[in-house]
Write an enzyme that holds these catalytic residues in place. Structure first.
Site, PDB file in Angstrom:
ATOM      1  N   LYS A 247     -23.153  11.308  21.896  1.00  0.00           N
ATOM      2  CA  LYS A 247     -23.460  11.545  23.586  1.00  0.00           C
ATOM      3  C   LYS A 247     -21.944  12.015  23.814  1.00  0.00           C
ATOM      4  O   LYS A 247     -21.065  12.189  23.613  1.00  0.00           O
ATOM      5  CB  LYS A 247     -23.160   9.622  24.013  1.00  0.00           C
ATOM      6  CG  LYS A 247     -22.694   9.823  25.509  1.00  0.00           C
ATOM      7  CD  LYS A 247     -23.133   9.023  26.349  1.00  0.00           C
ATOM      8  CE  LYS A 247     -22.398   8.623  27.752  1.00  0.00           C
ATOM      9  NZ  LYS A 247     -21.951   7.307  28.469  1.00  0.00           N
TER      10      LYS A 247
ATOM     11  N   LYS B 173     -18.900   9.108  21.473  1.00  0.00           N
ATOM     12  CA  LYS B 173     -19.124   9.730  22.117  1.00  0.00           C
ATOM     13  C   LYS B 173     -17.622  10.383  22.845  1.00  0.00           C
ATOM     14  O   LYS B 173     -16.800  10.488  22.871  1.00  0.00           O
ATOM     15  CB  LYS B 173     -18.663   8.399  23.292  1.00  0.00           C
ATOM     16  CG  LYS B 173     -18.759   8.451  24.451  1.00  0.00           C
ATOM     17  CD  LYS B 173     -19.051   7.377  25.503  1.00  0.00           C
ATOM     18  CE  LYS B 173     -18.518   7.648  27.667  1.00  0.00           C
ATOM     19  NZ  LYS B 173     -18.966   5.867  27.795  1.00  0.00           N
TER      20      LYS B 173
HETATM   21  C1  PBG Z   1     -19.595   4.061  31.091  1.00  0.00           C
HETATM   22  C2  PBG Z   1     -20.295   4.943  30.445  1.00  0.00           C
HETATM   23  C3  PBG Z   1     -20.486   6.510  31.029  1.00  0.00           C
HETATM   24  C4  PBG Z   1     -22.081   6.967  30.643  1.00  0.00           C
HETATM   25  C5  PBG Z   1     -22.909   5.645  29.856  1.00  0.00           C
HETATM   26  N1  PBG Z   1     -21.813   4.745  29.715  1.00  0.00           N
HETATM   27  C6  PBG Z   1     -19.586   6.862  31.779  1.00  0.00           C
HETATM   28  C7  PBG Z   1     -18.706   7.284  31.339  1.00  0.00           C
HETATM   29  O1  PBG Z   1     -18.024   7.406  30.116  1.00  0.00           O
HETATM   30  O2  PBG Z   1     -18.101   7.852  32.548  1.00  0.00           O
HETATM   31  C8  PBG Z   1     -22.447   8.224  30.965  1.00  0.00           C
HETATM   32  C9  PBG Z   1     -24.351   7.986  31.021  1.00  0.00           C
HETATM   33  C10 PBG Z   1     -24.311   9.024  31.341  1.00  0.00           C
HETATM   34  O3  PBG Z   1     -24.148  10.219  32.244  1.00  0.00           O
HETATM   35  O4  PBG Z   1     -25.619   9.282  31.223  1.00  0.00           O
HETATM   36  N2  PBG Z   1     -19.006   3.903  29.765  1.00  0.00           N
END
Ligand code: PBG
Length: 331
Positions: A255, A201
């Site tokens: 992601k 991520k």
């Molecule tokens: C939280 C999380 C995030 C997303 C999914 N879980 C945001 C972040 O890490 O700030 C992002 C999903 C999206 O942008 O659609 N941990």
């Protein structure tokens, strides 16, 4: 070389509809889609999210209606994210392990309505519950501390499993959390609860609309670069994925999606584990915005991008387009 012109004319198999169908290498179906849903307080509430056109937060009854819709559309899993009320957010995000929090209410209601016809995936991270918007606990300097955070994430994951979650999905990027959650699930008798780890991520600029949706955007000071990955790194993503598999993940996620197709492809070559892509909020919003200003047909833009994830090697895709795409795919 496998052939030369005119013995080989690659346009031959492309020349008719039936032949293109016969030679299509990649299939996308509604069973490849995971639908993210935002939960909010109250009853009969729908709150459209301005930065995510077409997506709303729903109160639990509305989320249950969307879940029934998912079953009808052949979407196998919904992913839940809460918009926690401001007065329930705190420095330590304790609401995350409250057995009666919004998430748990939604999980129980969906499982009661849909049973085994629908999987419920839950996000494990503290950002929807903290007053500072970070995914973990912070020290005096604002640094997100690893091991103390992992202990809370374990409580959060167990809380979700106890409410009936089928897949817990740690999105926090702490080191060692998959192992800790797996051990706790085993000890708690949750042998069949899956872990889909957000393994690779990235600290991405594409999460903005999501943070609006869960109400953490305005709270977040600074960034998440001390735990989410540097977009410049690919080898490190392979190490993250390898660790999470070794620690007990059943599947892994990359992601955001489209800007990281190389990571998906590399992971597919390197590991025999199901790989999922999260086409994140900013990616969705860009497609909608592009279509709105005449870049192209929304459905065509959407399908081409979703197909790319399958071609790169994904087992499935988390996407806010899930219901629209499923409707199209089902004809
Ligand atoms: C939280 C999380 C995030 C997303 C999914 N879980 C945001 C972040 O890490 O700030 C992002 C999903 C999206 O942008 O659609 N941990």
């Amino acid at each position: 070389m496998t052939g030369s012109y005119p013995n080989t004319r690659l346009r031959r198999t492309r020349s008719t509809t039936w032949s293109r169908a016969l030679h299509r290498e990649t299939q996308l179906t509604s069973a490849d889609l995971i639908w993210p849903l935002f939960v909010t307080d109250g009853e009969g509430v729908e709150e459209p999210i301005a930065s995510l056109p077409g997506v709303s937060r729903w109160s639990v009854d509305g989320v249950v209606a969307r879940a029934r819709e998912a079953v009808e559309l052949g979407i196998p899993v919904v992913a839940l994210f809460p918009n926690t009320q401001a007065d329930k957010r705190s420095d330590d995000g304790a609401e995350a392990h409250n057995p009666d929090n919004l998430m748990c209410q939604a999980i129980r209601a969906i499982k009661q309505a849909c049973g085994d016809d629908l999987g419920v995936l839950t996000d494990v991270a503290l950002d929807p519950y903290t007053s500072h918007g970070q995914d973990g606990l912070i020290d005096d300097g604002g640094y997100v501390v690893n091991d103390e955070t992992v202990a809370v994430l374990v409580d959060q994951a167990l809380n979700q499993a106890e409410a009936g979650a089928d897949i817990v999905a740690p999105s926090d990027m702490m080191d060692g959390r998959v192992h800790a959650i797996r051990m706790a699930l085993e000890m708690g008798g949750h042998h069949n609860v899956q872990i889909m780890s957000y393994a690779a991520k990235y600290a991405s600029a594409f999460y903005g609309p999501f943070r609006d949706a869960v109400g953490s955007g305005g709270l977040l000071k600074g960034d998440k670069k001390s735990y989410q990955m540097d977009p410049a790194n690919g080898d490190e993503a392979m190490r993250e994925i390898e660790f999470d598999i070794a620690e007990g993940a059943d599947s892994v996620m990359v992601k955001p999606g489209l800007a990281y197709l190389d990571i998906i492809y590399r992971a597919r070559q390197a590991f025999d584990v199901p790989i999922f892509a999260y086409q994140v909020s900013g990616e969705y919003a860009l497609i909608e915005a592009g279509a709105a200003v005449g870049v192209g047909d929304r459905d065509a833009l959407m399908m081409e991008k979703l197909l790319a994830f399958k071609r790169a090697g994904c087992a499935g895709i988390l996407t806010y387009h899930a219901p629209v795409a499923a409707r199209l795919l089902n004809g």
